[in-house]
Design an enzyme around this catalytic site. Structure first.
Site, PDB file in Angstrom:
ATOM      1  CB  CYS A 169      35.557  22.973  74.601  1.00 56.54           C
ATOM      2  SG  CYS A 169      34.249  23.669  73.615  1.00 56.54           S
ATOM      3  NE  ARG A 215      29.511  21.581  66.253  1.00 57.06           N
ATOM      4  CZ  ARG A 215      30.756  21.941  65.969  1.00 57.06           C
ATOM      5  NH1 ARG A 215      31.028  22.525  64.803  1.00 57.06           N
ATOM      6  NH2 ARG A 215      31.731  21.725  66.826  1.00 57.06           N
ATOM      7  CD  GLN A 222      34.587  18.983  66.371  1.00 65.85           C
ATOM      8  OE1 GLN A 222      34.251  19.132  67.536  1.00 65.85           O
ATOM      9  NE2 GLN A 222      34.876  19.995  65.571  1.00 65.85           N
ATOM     10  CG  ASP A 233      37.357  18.697  69.955  1.00 63.00           C
ATOM     11  OD1 ASP A 233      38.135  19.579  69.563  1.00 63.00           O
ATOM     12  OD2 ASP A 233      36.191  18.938  70.321  1.00 63.00           O
ATOM     13  CG  HIS A 293      39.754  21.336  74.230  1.00 62.08           C
ATOM     14  ND1 HIS A 293      39.001  20.236  73.902  1.00 62.08           N
ATOM     15  CD2 HIS A 293      39.190  22.403  73.617  1.00 62.08           C
ATOM     16  CE1 HIS A 293      37.993  20.629  73.124  1.00 62.08           C
ATOM     17  NE2 HIS A 293      38.091  21.928  72.939  1.00 62.08           N
ATOM     18  CE  LYS A 344      37.364  30.529  62.390  1.00 57.95           C
ATOM     19  NZ  LYS A 344      36.313  29.622  61.924  1.00 57.95           N
ATOM     20  CG  HIS A 392      39.015  25.302  71.669  1.00 56.82           C
ATOM     21  ND1 HIS A 392      37.819  24.801  72.161  1.00 56.82           N
ATOM     22  CD2 HIS A 392      39.248  26.445  72.365  1.00 56.82           C
ATOM     23  CE1 HIS A 392      37.361  25.611  73.100  1.00 56.82           C
ATOM     24  NE2 HIS A 392      38.212  26.610  73.239  1.00 56.82           N
TER      25      HIS A 392
END
Length: 652
Positions: free
Chosen positions: A346, A375, A393, A395, A397, A479, A525
């Site tokens: 992000c 992670r 991911q 991912d 945004h 979320k 997200h």
């Protein structure tokens, strides 16, 4: 009714008068709620032992053995029986904690030597003896000092009492102990809130499953304990069905299938939670990535690429160091500056937004990336590709106005539905809206209220069943988690959609509104696969390696009857490959029967048998992975059929 009577009520509103001090069991009888095998009761919504006294005007309900709460009580009680059996057999063992968990229970022990499979057999035998002895579970409330004295030789219990952590002890000064009363009148005590079953004989079916190492309180700096896992069920039939499900799950384990089908590799040299995609697995992954890239472009997303590391200052601004630091890898120093591997994409997408001045006319601005993140998951929770340390991911945004949040979240839910359908997972099994966490969060009450309302409205508008997970949101915003159910009934949390009002503020983001003034955007997200690795693993386990044809690493294999048919087989391969299909010729020295069996085990969608007749007629004999076999199929016709199936992703 006498002056010493009280009133008890059922959830349906029926009432009965009973003497003061009546137990929950007697209250249920008075209300006619005995019914199925009942292990405990809820009194005004709180679970209690059947022997617990109920207050006046209480609403009392049964807790049957075959309900979620009933199984939790049963498993917690069985964990106590296991701990008693361990201390009977291993007097020097120190007991830690033993909670019920999904489908089972565990208990942690500090012992000199690891438990062996033979030890588990002995423990199981001793548990059966304790169950036959019909030992009562007796609840005793004592004060803190007495509890410390009673557990003077149990360091882990003493720590729980001293720190009053978790659900192990009651709030305040009172400490509850459950005593298993042996036939000779002596007791085996354990620190616990309960509730428990009335006696040990109420355990109808259990099994001990495995032993694992576990750090005390999950802290790698603390002692490593031996954790025994087990399961308990309301009947032998239910236990048998559960064990059969576990065996089916073991056969489908993505690590096992990944190795057997040569899809992925987990070499020790990489470290836990890291994966190498082998060529066949890489093809499946590429198909997944190509599909999601094409779909994001079609839906108005703009692609970006970002690096894998950034200066530590970026993560300080974002709040990750403060709120997520324990899941970040340690820093590294480069040119006298501290850097960190990225745990999230992000902040990089925020940098893409702020690369120039933005206008309200550009919103919603949807940025997407297949971004690899890292992670530091603890070694005890790493689980192949399902819980990894390095993963990619899908991912995205979305930067939008407050008024656009609900529409964008709704579109993300619909996008997730398309993902699930396309990859054969059907409709989502559950949509969960997670609200503000109680302990760690940033942002104002107004921002949280607006974001939570938008998420719930979008979930409701999707028409899918949804629920509220109180306090399970991220530290920066609420979320939505979207779950799928696989082929053997397991539920997986895959897609996540989060609303974020804090990162735009922390990074000073703005766009120019219609009024010419700067305004702060909201940020959504979303990751629909969740991660490529996790989705791949779930898909592999759900299909047991029999990927839909469009995803299969090899879509058709040509099996020649004899060596003289290799040349014709090569021609068939060439026709398939020319249409963008994945085909191979099996020119090995194995017999035809051995080749067919091997490709069945490899889950290849189609085997094409070619011999003298096929070579002369320019046909193939089609042997599908499932369905009827066909002979004398023209090559051109089969190529067209397969191309259509792949193009449609198998959806009629």
């Amino acid at each position: 009714m006498t002056e010493h009577d009280i009133t008890v009520k059922s959830p349906e509103g029926e009432s009965a008068q009973v003497p003061a001090g009546t137990s929950a069991r007697a209250a249920l009888d008075a209300l006619g709620l005995k019914g199925r095998q009942v292990l405990a009761a809820t009194v005004d919504g709180q679970a209690h032992d059947l022997d617990a006294a109920v207050p006046d005007s209480a609403t009392v309900a049964p807790v049957p053995a075959d309900t979620e709460l009933g199984r939790e009580v049963l498993r917690h009680s069985t964990a106590h029986i296991m701990a008693q059996a361990v201390t009977d057999l291993f007097p020097e063992a120190k007991v830690a904690i033993g909670p019920p968990i999904t489908d089972g229970f565990y208990y942690d022990f500090d012992v000199a030597e690891p438990f062996t499979p033979e030890d588990l057999d002995r423990i199981s035998e001793r548990m059966n003896a304790i169950i036959r002895e019909d030992q009562a579970f007796r609840r005793v409330a004592i004060d803190r000092d007495e509890a410390l004295e009673r557990f003077a030789d149990e360091p882990y219990k003493r720590e729980v009492i001293e720190t009053n952590v978790g659900d192990d002890v009651a709030a305040g000064g009172e400490v509850t102990v459950y005593e298993n009363v042996r036939p000779d009148g002596s007791v085996w005590p354990d620190l616990c809130r309960g509730p428990h079953i009335p006696t040990t004989r109420w355990v109808p079916a259990f099994a001990l499953q495995r032993v694992a190492g576990a750090y005390w309180r999950g802290d790698e700096r603390r002692p490593q304990l031996q954790r025994i896992y087990g399961t308990a069920w309301e009947s032998r039939k239910a236990l048998k069905a559960h064990l059969e499900r576990l065996e089916e799950a073991r056969q489908r384990d993505h690590r096992k299938l990944g190795r057997e089908l040569e899809l992925v590799h987990f070499p020790d040299e990489l470290g836990p939670g890291m994966t190498i995609f082998l060529p066949r697995g890489a093809i499946v992954r590429q198909e997944m990535e190509d599909w999601i890239r094409a779909e994001t472009l079609r839906r108005g997303y703009q692609p970006v690429y970002s690096p894998h590391i950034a200066r530590e200052e970026l993560w300080r601004i974002s709040g990750h160091l403060e709120n997520y630091g324990e899941l970040m890898f340690p820093g590294m120093e480069v040119d006298a500056a501290a850097y960190r591997l990225k745990p999230m994409n992000c902040p990089f997408h925020i940098m893409a937004f702020t690369s120039r001045t933005r206008s309200y006319r550009e919103l919603p601005l949807r940025i997407s990336e297949l971004g690899t993140v890292y992670r530091y998951e603890r070694s005890g929770v790493v689980n192949g590709m399902l819980r990894a340390r390095g993963f990619t991911q899908d991912d995205s945004h979305i930067f939008c106005t407050a008024e656009q949040v609900e529409q964008e979240v709704g579109d993300c839910i619909r996008f997730a539905q398309d993902v699930f359908r396309t990859f054969g997972l059907g409709e989502p099994s559950r949509v969960a809206v997670s609200t503000r966490p109680a302990e760690k969060s940033i942002g104002t009450d107004e921002q949280w209220a607006h974001a939570e309302a938008a998420l719930e409205a979008a979930a409701k508008g999707s028409g899918l069943p949804y629920g509220i997970d109180e306090g399970e949101g991220a530290f920066y915003g609420p979320k939505i988690d979207i779950h799928a159910r696989d082929a053997i009934g397991r539920e997986w949390q895959l897609s996540t959609i989060q609303v974020d009002f804090t990162l735009p503020e922390r990074f000073g983001m703005s766009y120019t509104g219609a009024d010419g003034a700067p305004h702060r955007p909201f940020m959504v997200h979303r990751a629909l696969f969740g991660s490529i690795e996790r989705f791949f693993a779930v898909l592999l386990e759900s299909t047991a390696g029999a990927f839909p044809t469009w995803l299969a690493p090899v879509q058709a294999v040509i099996v020649p009857v004899a060596d003289r048919h290799h040349a014709y087989g090569d021609q068939v391969v060439a026709q398939l490959v020319a249409q963008g299909l994945r085909a191979e010729l099996d020119d090995s020295d194995e017999t035809m029967g051995a080749k067919i069996r091997a490709h069945q085990l490899a889950k290849v969608p189609y085997q094409l048998i070619v011999g003298d007749e096929e070579a002369e007629a320019r046909t193939v004999a089609v042997r599908p992975r499932s369905g009827a076999q066909r002979k004398d199929v023209a090559v051109e016709a089969f190529v067209a059929e397969l191309a259509d199936e792949v193009a449609s992703h198998g959806v009629a």
